[in-house]
Design an enzyme around this catalytic site. Structure first.
Site, PDB file in Angstrom:
ATOM      1  N   CYS A 172     -10.237   0.056   7.875  1.00  0.00           N
ATOM      2  CA  CYS A 172      -9.780   1.421   8.155  1.00  0.00           C
ATOM      3  C   CYS A 172     -10.580   2.452   7.368  1.00  0.00           C
ATOM      4  O   CYS A 172     -10.876   3.536   7.869  1.00  0.00           O
ATOM      5  CB  CYS A 172      -8.297   1.566   7.841  1.00  0.00           C
ATOM      6  SG  CYS A 172      -7.802   1.010   6.208  1.00  0.00           S
ATOM      7  N   GLU A 186       0.844  -1.213   0.000  1.00  0.00           N
ATOM      8  CA  GLU A 186       0.000   0.000   0.000  1.00  0.00           C
ATOM      9  C   GLU A 186       0.868   1.246   0.000  1.00  0.00           C
ATOM     10  O   GLU A 186       0.629   2.185   0.767  1.00  0.00           O
ATOM     11  CB  GLU A 186      -0.903   0.009   1.246  1.00  0.00           C
ATOM     12  CG  GLU A 186      -1.683  -1.279   1.458  1.00  0.00           C
ATOM     13  CD  GLU A 186      -2.673  -1.186   2.627  1.00  0.00           C
ATOM     14  OE1 GLU A 186      -2.293  -0.716   3.700  1.00  0.00           O
ATOM     15  OE2 GLU A 186      -3.841  -1.573   2.435  1.00  0.00           O
TER      16      GLU A 186
END
Lengths: 612, 612
Positions: free
Chosen positions: B366, B272
């Site tokens: 998240c 990421e």
């Protein structure tokens, strides 16, 4: 060849020490009970030992030597000592998981993956040395697998294919049909929900779709191509036309939309996986060295099964442009991934980043011994023999034998397109088949000076009463060609790749007078120079391209500029957004074969070159 | 706005149930000793609860309601019950790691990450509701951190920044200087070798280079931008010009070479992470929704610290084109990643793949509560007030107050460029500042009908003796513009992106008459139509582009074709390599705002459109 010599003299022998250092041998000692301690390294540590044993066997076959035989026997004895009484073998699992832990985590445990590599190594050892030490271990383990898995027994599969290829090899060496049947079972057991039942993402494991129903490749690239190769072995041995057809379709889909122009396979870093069709990033293409090797193995088996020359063309592309860049010219440093581009300021953020250049070993060390065994066994991919003659698939200087006749080949390929073939033995009438590569538009072939018509992308099949001393000369068309990518491969849009003969070329920063490799435009209509450089990179042919440094590139703070009015850049403070646009200037670019990059100072490189 | 209403009415309230279902609340109950069991979900489960509490507080501030207050009080009590006697709090760690496990695995444990989100939520709750329940918990935990870490104490840092922002917020709310000092300490403690000492790859954690010496962003994107935002808070409160300058340089480097045209941040799926400069893949760009939110937070703090309008321009780009696509029009389904392209036959191989469309929740959840808290607090990014007046940074209908005066804004932005501002309160002479966006070439601004000169990319600063009823009208230039990428962004070469006002547009398959979105060429010189579509996607403006289906795309078996002779395709058996090239045909393409894609049938989409 020089590269094979270095592989044998340096890499294979040094790897013995590297396996000791990394703990692979210690794991086996601990499993054998001759040493205390915990397992080291990833769960598939044994497979590196087996791949090395296979490399050592092939290398011994290529060039026998006492020290190499001694090493193999010592390591074979070590492997045998670790095997459990009932034939089970996997040192990490034996140390960490114990008896009750066997085969309980097959998606990740790599137990059969290790077994598959053991089987391959055992057969290589038998053939190269006549030793049966490793074969005995392999048979006991294969029997243990056969007693555990299969119809009426456990239906589970290993997360990482290779046992299929190994079992078929073991069947070929021993004649034991159960091994072939078990391989066939494992092929058909995929895509039935096992890894999903274990809470895993089935795509990754090539376990989403049954092999016979699959139409492309997906998931982890090495897993996918190893499965394809193993399934092709099964199809070949069982004469299973339906399976073979499915595999040809999958291979074709891979080549049509999921392979880089280098033949590099595996588009994504994340999960080392195949991606969507035409998702072929030049910069972050994964193109794992092991996937190229698996591609060779798959194409080879499809070539054997079908005789279609397209598979030999694919093997050539894989070998020169996807496998060979994985190893340094010295033979002892490796790339795990082989992208087609590295930009300025590329950052090496992990062990396998190309930005730090090739490395001597990896924590996940699948690639180095895989490269070693492939180098040591390269000769096997050059030619085949059948009842009616000899088939030359790849071009290299050497001698090739068959029952009907033998030839000697002399060539400076891939630097020159001339292949000289002389008949050295003959029993009368037989067929010499010579591949005419798909890329060679205007080839000429002569037999004793007499021209024979040939077609690119086919075998020239020369049937005659061959006499010793007959000569065949194939002159291939080494014209430099430019290639553009399909419109859907956005990452290569507006760019060309350059090939000469079987080689894909690249621009590497150290050869350029231009300020940045990232910063050039190639002149499509310019002449391309061909230059012999015997002193450079073990002797290569370089290409001289003409282009210019671009005017489109200005150091703006926001890299997206209006097409309709050039001036209005967004100004982010701190960035050099007042830099003047450069005036375009002519520049001569030197291209080297892609495989040879990263043997000097590491820096920017690109295969695809923007055009004006 | 409609989208905020849906966020409040649907998403925030539904998330309460989703947190219960996913086990977040149970973790707290188990830590509190009121329930038995094991911890569920990833280690940072508490942070989702805190982000939800922050969202609920902002939503209550936006639109008070008893049920939402009751929910918050109940969850706050649950959080308080889980806190250890000495102030420590992290439910997963308390359940799994016990007392001796605290802070022993900081690179991965997210203990301070959770704490940072708790602090933010506590301050939001205090401001919105006046409740101090969560604030009491936050202070006890902050004191525990302060007793453990800092100069003369432990020097270790959390692997995931956010505690820096949280501590500064807590300092602002309580006036307790120790919290600001601890935040400053954590900023300067990065890049000193902690994660490396723990055997981790330091780049990923923004821990390779000290913050003051770093010149770009690298590693995990959300970590990097949260760190930037927290460091900017510290620089702002401590008036630390050197730190601020370093942060502006980093932000500028990010925007110049590591941001997508949407403002999407984080180029790589694997880890990421931010990638190399100009590595900006359209198809596999990660552009995590949380990273866009972090980008807004960072730019907002730089705007507050410097007053430079470029940061408000960046916030606008992030909000409309990187944040907003992360959530469905319904407000309850989310994208974790926001690539700029999806091709035909894209395969959804994991939970966060765009190919299956937005999802209601994720294992790593998240993004959803992060989006909720951002929606609920959007109003805060619109305007600021200072001693000398009021500053309008973003354009939306509403009322904006300051000590010196207040205004009411009426606009149909972003669909129309007219912004009407009426003074509703005034104390005499003060300055009304209105941002003129960088993209608006020809803007006109009038005060009571009188033209005032304005410059794009600057604030119009209108100082006068304002009277109630004075009107300001800003007319922005909504001309559609085409953008091309820097030559080094290979993934977007030969393509244009289309923008109107603040919106980046995209082609989505369902709107097209062309057979494939992957398969069109845009005519650069054609007129572009602008069409109001009140019935479509909650009411949007679409753009009508003229182009053609390409002739370059033929279904070949090998997707790399000679530029110098079109015919010689390598034929892989099984592939459709005999397909006839299509004749180019004119086609009209409909573009929609990128944020609105994937609200109908999921399928191919692209922001960058190949040009002829």
């Amino acid at each position: 060849s020089l590269r094979q010599e270095r592989n044998g003299e340096a890499a294979v022998r040094e790897a013995y020490d590297l396996l000791e250092k990394a703990g692979n041998f210690d794991n086996l000692r601990i499993a054998a009970g001759t040493k205390e301690g915990k397992a080291r390294g990833p769960i598939f540590m044994d497979s590196d030992v087996y791949k090395w044993l296979e490399a050592a066997a092939f290398e011994y076959g290529r060039k026998p030597s006492d020290d190499l035989l001694e090493m193999q026997r010592e390591v074979t004895a070590l492997v045998a000592s670790a095997q459990a009484d009932d034939g089970y073998l996997d040192s990490v699992q034996q140390i960490e998981g114990g008896r009750e832990g066997r085969y309980t985590n097959l998606p990740w445990s790599h137990e059969m993956y290790c077994a598959g590599h053991l089987f391959q190594a055992a057969v290589a050892q038998l053939r190269a040395t006549g030793d049966t030490g490793l074969l005995d271990v392999a048979i006991r383990l294969a029997d243990h697998l056969d007693a555990t898995f299969g119809p009426g027994k456990r239906q589970d599969i290993d997360g990482h294919p290779v046992v299929e290829m190994g079992l078929v090899e073991l069947y070929r060496a021993t004649g034991e049909r159960r091994y072939l049947d078990l391989a066939a079972h494992f092929v058909d057991a995929r895509g039935r929900g096992y890894t999903k039942s274990q809470g895993k993402e089935e795509t990754y494991f090539s376990d989403r779709v049954p092999v016979r129903e699959q139409t492309t490749v997906e998931g982890h690239a090495v897993r996918a191509v190893y499965l394809g190769a193993g399934a092709a072995d099964v199809a070949l041995e069982l004469n299973d036309a339906a399976l073979l057809e499915a595999l040809e379709t999958q291979f074709a889909s891979m080549m049509a939309s999921k392979a880089f122009i280098t033949g590099g396979l595996g588009q994504r870093w994340d999960w080392e996986a195949f991606g969507d069709p035409y998702e072929l990033p030049t910069d972050r293409g994964y193109a794992e060295s092991c996937a190229a090797i698996g591609g060779v193995q798959w194409a080879w088996r499809l070539l054997l099964a079908t005789g279609k020359p397209v598979y030999a063309d694919a093997i050539e592309r894989f070998l020169y442009n996807a496998f060979l860049p994985g190893v340094s010219l010295s033979g002892t440093e490796y790339f795990y991934v082989n992208p087609l581009q590295m930009r300025a300021d590329a950052h090496a953020d992990e062990n396998r980043s190309p930005a730090h250049g090739r490395r001597g070993w990896f924590d996940c060390a699948c690639c180095p011994p895989n490269i070693m065994r492939t180098f040591a066994s390269l000769d096997a991919y050059l030619a085949t023999s059948t009842a009616d003659g000899l088939q030359l698939h790849q071009f290299a200087t050497g001698s090739f034998e068959s029952e009907k006749g033998s030839v000697s080949v002399t060539t400076r390929y891939p630097w020159e397109g001339s292949i000289g073939i002389e008949v050295t033995e003959s029993t009368g009438e037989w067929t010499l088949s010579v591949r005419v590569p798909i890329w060679s538009d205007h080839s000429t072939l002569t037999v004793n000076g007499e021209v024979v018509d040939v077609t690119p992308g086919e075998y020239a099949r020369l049937t005659r009463d061959w006499k010793v001393g007959d000569t065949v000369v194939l002159e291939l068309d080494m014209t430099v060609h430019l290639y553009a990518a399909d419109a859907r491969i956005d990452a290569s849009r507006g760019q060309v790749a350059v090939e000469r003969g079987p080689l894909v070329y690249a621009l590497e920063h150290v050869d350029q007078e231009a300020p940045e490799v990232d910063d050039v435009l190639f002149g499509l209509d310019e002449e391309i120079g061909v230059v012999e450089r015997p002193e450079l990179l073990d002797g290569i042919v370089t290409l001289e391209l003409h282009g210019e440094t671009p005017s489109t590139h200005t150091a703006t703070a926001w890299p997206y500029q209006r097409v309709d009015s050039a001036a209005s850049g967004v100004g982010y403070p701190g960035a050099n957004h007042d830099a003047e646009p450069q005036d375009p200037a002519p520049v001569t670019l030197t291209a080297i074969p892609y495989y040879a990059w990263a043997n000097r100072e590491i820096g920017p490189m690109r295969v695809w070159i923007p055009t004006n």
